[in-house]
Design a protein around this motif. Sequence first.
Motif, PDB file in Angstrom:
ATOM      1  N   PRO A  35     -72.214  45.942 -51.820  1.00 41.33           N
ATOM      2  CA  PRO A  35     -71.122  44.684 -51.469  1.00 41.33           C
ATOM      3  C   PRO A  35     -70.996  43.863 -52.839  1.00 41.33           C
ATOM      4  O   PRO A  35     -70.032  43.701 -52.937  1.00 41.33           O
ATOM      5  N   THR A  36     -72.455  43.069 -53.092  1.00 42.69           N
ATOM      6  CA  THR A  36     -72.284  42.492 -53.991  1.00 42.69           C
ATOM      7  C   THR A  36     -71.559  42.919 -55.471  1.00 42.69           C
ATOM      8  O   THR A  36     -71.437  42.626 -56.231  1.00 42.69           O
ATOM      9  N   VAL A  39     -68.398  42.917 -56.221  1.00 41.06           N
ATOM     10  CA  VAL A  39     -67.424  41.901 -56.837  1.00 41.06           C
ATOM     11  C   VAL A  39     -68.076  42.108 -57.620  1.00 41.06           C
ATOM     12  O   VAL A  39     -67.035  41.449 -58.449  1.00 41.06           O
ATOM     13  N   THR A  65     -65.958  40.721 -47.535  1.00 41.02           N
ATOM     14  CA  THR A  65     -65.706  40.935 -48.818  1.00 41.02           C
ATOM     15  C   THR A  65     -63.713  41.569 -48.956  1.00 41.02           C
ATOM     16  O   THR A  65     -63.672  40.751 -50.025  1.00 41.02           O
TER      17      THR A  65
END
Length: 236
Positions: A35-36, A39, A65
Amino acid sequence: MTNKFLLMSQQDDLVHQLQAICKKEHWTYELVTTPTGLVVALEKNQISGIWWDMTEVSLDTTIATMTLIRSQVQGPITVFTPRFTEHIQRKLYRAHVDDVIAFPLLPSVFRSLIQQRLWTYHYPQMHSLADDNTTKNDPVITTGSWEINQETYTVTKNDKTIALTPKEFQLLSYLVDHKGQVLNRDQLVNGVWGYDILDTSRIVDIHISHLRDKLEDDSQHPTHLLTVRGFGYKFV
């Protein structure tokens, strides 16, 4: 413009399926595994949509998210999940995800779904742009010594206002809007009067004659409202 997607997944089978779809549709994608990472990639790329695999990610992380990025994504967000329950669907749709898809993936159906979602997002933008362009068009058209204002419904010649009847003005405006095109009498009747008239040639010819008398320097030798013999009229 090529459609580019961000794909967040650690599942080789899913990646290979989506890779094949992208190749067939001439789409591109960037693969991230966390997820990071998604982003961060979103901040660096202009993307058409997001494909999110929930296999290794919790529902809470997915929703958090989605809440963070939704306003940055002007395209469809699709979530793939092996746990296709009513609770999961309800939570994801409340986070403004476009589609929740269960495994196994049906490539042909998914391809059609994404095509439809892209159309849904792009269609209003295209029409908004077209509306903006229409709004920006100058309502005043100048041809030689004539000035035709389609906003105030007035016509001037050499800075002198020329009195036209409503139908004369509509006919002139219709010809101006189709400048350079040869329009037959039926086209002019349908475009200006909007209904069938038995003697179309007479009513059009009379109004053209009146316009020439009022606007042309020499109505017998017009320079703007021209007759194209055997076909109709055109404005130049």
